[in-house]
Design a protein around this motif. Structure first.
Motif, mmCIF file in Angstrom:
data_model
loop_
_atom_site.group_PDB
_atom_site.id
_atom_site.type_symbol
_atom_site.label_atom_id
_atom_site.label_comp_id
_atom_site.label_asym_id
_atom_site.label_seq_id
_atom_site.Cartn_x
_atom_site.Cartn_y
_atom_site.Cartn_z
ATOM 1 N N GLU A 139 0.815 -1.204 0.000
ATOM 2 C CA GLU A 139 0.000 0.000 0.000
ATOM 3 C C GLU A 139 0.856 1.265 0.000
ATOM 4 O O GLU A 139 0.443 2.316 -0.518
ATOM 5 C CB GLU A 139 -0.948 -0.002 1.204
ATOM 6 N N ASP A 140 2.087 1.173 0.532
ATOM 7 C CA ASP A 140 2.988 2.325 0.561
ATOM 8 C C ASP A 140 3.427 2.751 -0.840
ATOM 9 O O ASP A 140 3.944 3.864 -1.024
ATOM 10 C CB ASP A 140 4.232 2.015 1.402
ATOM 11 N N ARG A 142 1.341 2.971 -3.375
ATOM 12 C CA ARG A 142 0.126 3.363 -4.068
ATOM 13 C C ARG A 142 0.306 4.623 -4.918
ATOM 14 O O ARG A 142 -0.234 4.723 -6.023
ATOM 15 C CB ARG A 142 -0.984 3.588 -3.041
ATOM 16 N N ASN A 143 1.075 5.604 -4.437
ATOM 17 C CA ASN A 143 1.233 6.879 -5.141
ATOM 18 C C ASN A 143 2.548 6.983 -5.914
ATOM 19 O O ASN A 143 2.920 8.071 -6.353
ATOM 20 C CB ASN A 143 1.126 8.036 -4.142
ATOM 21 N N LEU A 144 3.209 5.869 -6.090
ATOM 22 C CA LEU A 144 4.476 5.866 -6.819
ATOM 23 C C LEU A 144 4.283 5.285 -8.218
ATOM 24 O O LEU A 144 3.355 4.504 -8.456
ATOM 25 C CB LEU A 144 5.523 5.048 -6.056
ATOM 26 N N LYS A 145 5.161 5.665 -9.139
ATOM 27 C CA LYS A 145 5.096 5.164 -10.515
ATOM 28 C C LYS A 145 5.947 3.905 -10.630
ATOM 29 O O LYS A 145 7.135 3.921 -10.301
ATOM 30 C CB LYS A 145 5.574 6.228 -11.505
ATOM 31 N N PHE A 163 -2.915 0.383 -9.046
ATOM 32 C CA PHE A 163 -1.590 0.997 -8.975
ATOM 33 C C PHE A 163 -1.219 1.623 -10.326
ATOM 34 O O PHE A 163 -1.746 1.237 -11.375
ATOM 35 C CB PHE A 163 -0.541 -0.041 -8.567
ATOM 36 N N ASN A 164 -0.294 2.567 -10.274
ATOM 37 C CA ASN A 164 0.166 3.275 -11.467
ATOM 38 C C ASN A 164 1.356 2.523 -12.061
ATOM 39 O O ASN A 164 2.495 2.684 -11.614
ATOM 40 C CB ASN A 164 0.566 4.707 -11.088
ATOM 41 N N ASP A 184 9.571 5.263 -10.288
ATOM 42 C CA ASP A 184 10.077 5.185 -8.915
ATOM 43 C C ASP A 184 10.476 3.766 -8.527
ATOM 44 O O ASP A 184 11.425 3.567 -7.751
ATOM 45 C CB ASP A 184 9.000 5.668 -7.936
#
Length: 260
Positions: A139-140, A142-145, A163-164, A184
């Motif tokens: 979940e950590d 989630r906002n990474l590419k 996810f992205n 990332d």
């Protein structure tokens, strides 16, 4: 009369040749066509290209397991390395064809017969050398590419979970994308990441920041293949597992990964 005699002799020789060919086929059993893709160190091309026409030109941990399995069977076989989509479609459509190492999931379950498990696929998120990214859970991220590739089970699963994840046609450029900061993280197998980074981008020191899942890989065999052939393949694999061959292959490649 002389010409007729020569013709008869030729006909007889031809018939003998045909009988010998049929006898050889019966003696050695079915001929199988096994396909794979370039995914080092599990499946590795020795040709310098991403394809190969001969089994002598294909190596890697999973390939060694499959070759050990085949050595325990009566079957002749051809092994080729191709693009994933081409190999998948060909194997699905043709008798006596198989594809390795393939993740077995609900979407594929009814498309093939299955021989395995061969080797585990350890789903890992890698960061670039020198990166300070730390993950306590999936979940950590989630906002990474995240870099993945089209058709890959890990990529498609993360996409479905929101996810992205990028989806190029090949995994080979992802280590360089990670190094350049285009993405990332990179999702790939725990053994594959370091080996592919080194071979494709001359990059070492990849940081495995989270291993979050493990699935088993299989030889996917076409549904039109006789069930007795599939049973013979499974028996050959079971023997390679029981005598320690598969364990030794895996240990060897894990040791190499630790050194990269």
């Amino acid at each position: 009369m002389r010409c007729v005699g020569v013709g008869v002799i030729r006909l007889k020789l031809g018939s003998i040749g045909l009988l010998l060919a049929l006898f050889a086929q019966a003696a050695f059993g079915e001929r199988l066509y096994l396909y794979t893709v370039d995914y080092p160190p599990l499946m590795t091309s020795k040709t310098g290209h991403y394809y190969a026409h001969r089994r002598e030109d294909i190596g890697g941990a999973c390939t060694e397991v499959v070759k050990a399995m085949m050595a325990n069977t009566k079957y002749e076989y051809v092994m080729k390395m191709r693009d994933w989509s081409l190999a998948y479609d060909r194997v699905k459509a043709k008798k006596n064809h198989g594809l390795f190492c393939t993740v077995r999931n609900d979407a594929r379950e009814n498309d093939f017969q299955w021989v395995g498990p061969l080797l585990p696929l350890r789903w890992t998120l890698f960061a670039a050398p020198g990166s300070d990214i730390k993950l306590d859970s999936l979940e950590d991220a989630r906002n990474l590419k995240i870099a993945g590739y089209r058709g890959d089970i890990m990529t498609e699963t993360l996409l479905k979970e929101g996810f992205n994840v990028t989806r190029p046609v090949s995994d080979r450029g992802n280590a360089r994308s990670l190094e350049m900061g285009v993405v990332d993280l990179w999702v790939t197998d725990r053994l594959v990441g370091p080996a592919l980074a080194r071979s494709a981008a001359n990059l070492t020191g990849m940081r495995p920041v989270l291993e979050f899942r493990e699935t088993q890989t299989y030889l996917a065999v076409s549904k039109s293949t006789d069930a007795s052939v599939v049973a013979g393949l499974q028996a050959g694999l079971d023997k390679a597992i029981a005598d320690g061959t598969v364990k030794a292959i895996m240990a060897s490649y894990e040791k190499r990964a630790e050194q990269e």
